[in-house]
Structure formats: C-alpha cells, structure tokens
Motif scaffolding. Structure first.
Motif, PDB file in Angstrom:
ATOM      1  N   ALA A   5     -12.207  -6.885  -9.761  1.00  0.00           N
ATOM      2  CA  ALA A   5     -11.794  -7.443  -8.476  1.00  0.00           C
ATOM      3  C   ALA A   5     -12.520  -8.772  -8.263  1.00  0.00           C
ATOM      4  O   ALA A   5     -13.549  -9.034  -8.898  1.00  0.00           O
ATOM      5  N   SER A  28      -1.657  -4.698   2.408  1.00  0.00           N
ATOM      6  CA  SER A  28      -1.807  -3.647   3.422  1.00  0.00           C
ATOM      7  C   SER A  28      -0.677  -3.680   4.426  1.00  0.00           C
ATOM      8  O   SER A  28       0.142  -4.581   4.449  1.00  0.00           O
ATOM      9  N   THR A  86      -1.908  -6.694  -7.238  1.00  0.00           N
ATOM     10  CA  THR A  86      -2.236  -7.022  -5.859  1.00  0.00           C
ATOM     11  C   THR A  86      -1.551  -6.025  -4.942  1.00  0.00           C
ATOM     12  O   THR A  86      -0.329  -5.856  -5.024  1.00  0.00           O
ATOM     13  N   LYS A  93     -16.498  -9.429  -8.255  1.00  0.00           N
ATOM     14  CA  LYS A  93     -17.119  -8.164  -8.654  1.00  0.00           C
ATOM     15  C   LYS A  93     -17.186  -8.068 -10.176  1.00  0.00           C
ATOM     16  O   LYS A  93     -16.453  -8.772 -10.881  1.00  0.00           O
ATOM     17  N   THR A 150     -12.289   7.421  -8.079  1.00  0.00           N
ATOM     18  CA  THR A 150     -11.313   6.590  -7.375  1.00  0.00           C
ATOM     19  C   THR A 150      -9.921   6.751  -7.971  1.00  0.00           C
ATOM     20  O   THR A 150      -8.919   6.737  -7.258  1.00  0.00           O
ATOM     21  N   LYS A 184      -3.812   1.361  -3.089  1.00  0.00           N
ATOM     22  CA  LYS A 184      -4.538   0.931  -1.893  1.00  0.00           C
ATOM     23  C   LYS A 184      -4.933  -0.540  -2.056  1.00  0.00           C
ATOM     24  O   LYS A 184      -5.070  -1.022  -3.193  1.00  0.00           O
ATOM     25  N   PRO A 185      -5.156  -1.243  -0.969  1.00  0.00           N
ATOM     26  CA  PRO A 185      -5.586  -2.647  -1.088  1.00  0.00           C
ATOM     27  C   PRO A 185      -6.844  -2.804  -1.944  1.00  0.00           C
ATOM     28  O   PRO A 185      -6.974  -3.813  -2.649  1.00  0.00           O
ATOM     29  N   GLU A 186      -7.713  -1.827  -1.922  1.00  0.00           N
ATOM     30  CA  GLU A 186      -8.947  -1.918  -2.726  1.00  0.00           C
ATOM     31  C   GLU A 186      -8.696  -1.742  -4.226  1.00  0.00           C
ATOM     32  O   GLU A 186      -9.615  -1.918  -5.029  1.00  0.00           O
ATOM     33  N   ASP A 187      -7.471  -1.428  -4.610  1.00  0.00           N
ATOM     34  CA  ASP A 187      -7.110  -1.389  -6.032  1.00  0.00           C
ATOM     35  C   ASP A 187      -6.760  -2.784  -6.558  1.00  0.00           C
ATOM     36  O   ASP A 187      -6.539  -2.942  -7.764  1.00  0.00           O
ATOM     37  N   THR A 188      -6.701  -3.751  -5.682  1.00  0.00           N
ATOM     38  CA  THR A 188      -6.388  -5.117  -6.092  1.00  0.00           C
ATOM     39  C   THR A 188      -7.426  -5.635  -7.077  1.00  0.00           C
ATOM     40  O   THR A 188      -8.627  -5.614  -6.797  1.00  0.00           O
ATOM     41  N   ALA A 189      -6.954  -6.059  -8.249  1.00  0.00           N
ATOM     42  CA  ALA A 189      -7.851  -6.498  -9.312  1.00  0.00           C
ATOM     43  C   ALA A 189      -7.019  -6.980 -10.495  1.00  0.00           C
ATOM     44  O   ALA A 189      -5.805  -6.761 -10.535  1.00  0.00           O
ATOM     45  N   ALA A 211       0.844  -1.192   0.000  1.00  0.00           N
ATOM     46  CA  ALA A 211       0.000   0.000   0.000  1.00  0.00           C
ATOM     47  C   ALA A 211       0.882   1.246   0.000  1.00  0.00           C
ATOM     48  O   ALA A 211       1.891   1.308   0.717  1.00  0.00           O
TER      49      ALA A 211
END
Length: 124
Positions: A40, A124, A121, A43, A63, A87-92, A14
C-alpha cells in the motif's frame, strides 16, 4: 529468463470482487510454491497468501482469511488470487512471487522471482 506477469487489477467498489492472475514463463512453475504480496502507499510490502507446488498447503493472513482464495493451474503456469468482499484498506499494488522451493512461505526472503505488480483500488 523467468518472468511473472500479473493481471486483473482495477478499480472496484467496497464489497466487490476481483480475480488476479499471474502467469509464469521462461522457467519452472509446477514444482515451486507461489505467493501473493501487496504494498500500500507509504507502507512496506507485506505477505497476503501463499501455496505449495501442489496446492496442498496454503497460508493466509488473518486479513485475507475468509475473503481471499489462492489457487493454481499447473497446466497453464498460472496462479490466481480471488478476492471477495473487498475493503478500501485492501488498496495496494499486488505482486505475485515464485518460491525458491516447493513449499508455501510467509517470508519474502524465500522467493526468488517477482512480477511487476498490478494495482488494486477499492473505493468506499
């Protein structure tokens, strides 16, 4: 046959950065808009950013705005996605796509050719 090949994905902490590349071969690149999408786990695939054939028009999601930058090199048939402050939420899985026309588009329906994707990936 047109092919799009992404590269540059990987594992990053991160706050780190990655630069994705997408090379287009076997077809028109310089007169087409290009886009980056991502999917992701569990999703739907979603739009991230796009730009027009000459780079004059770009669209970013909220975003991506301020952290990601799309660019292109028409001499190299390549589009790039510079991703900072990850950020971890960018993992995809990140996909590049070629527009059906010269414009920059949000909707996946406006793209006719897709790459196979590259995994990003963010830990965090």
């Amino acid at each position: 046959q047109v092919q799009l090949v992404e590269s540059g994905g990987g594992l990053v902490q991160a706050g780190g950065s990655l630069r994705l590349s997408c090379v287009v071969s076997g077809g028109t690149f310089s007169t087409r808009g290009m886009g980056w999408f991502r999917q992701a786990p569990d999703k739907e695939r979603e739009f991230v950013v796009s730009l027009s054939w000459n780079g004059a028009t770009t669209y970013y999601t909220d975003t991506a705005k301020g952290r990601f930058t799309i660019s292109r090199d028409n001499a190299r048939n390549t589009v790039y996605l510079q991703m900072n402050s990850l950020k971890p939420e960018d993992t995809a899985v990140y996909y590049c796509a070629r527009s059906k026309d010269t414009y920059s588009h949000y909707s996946q329906h406006n793209y006719d050719t897709w790459g196979q994707g590259t995994q990003v990936t963010v830990s965090s």
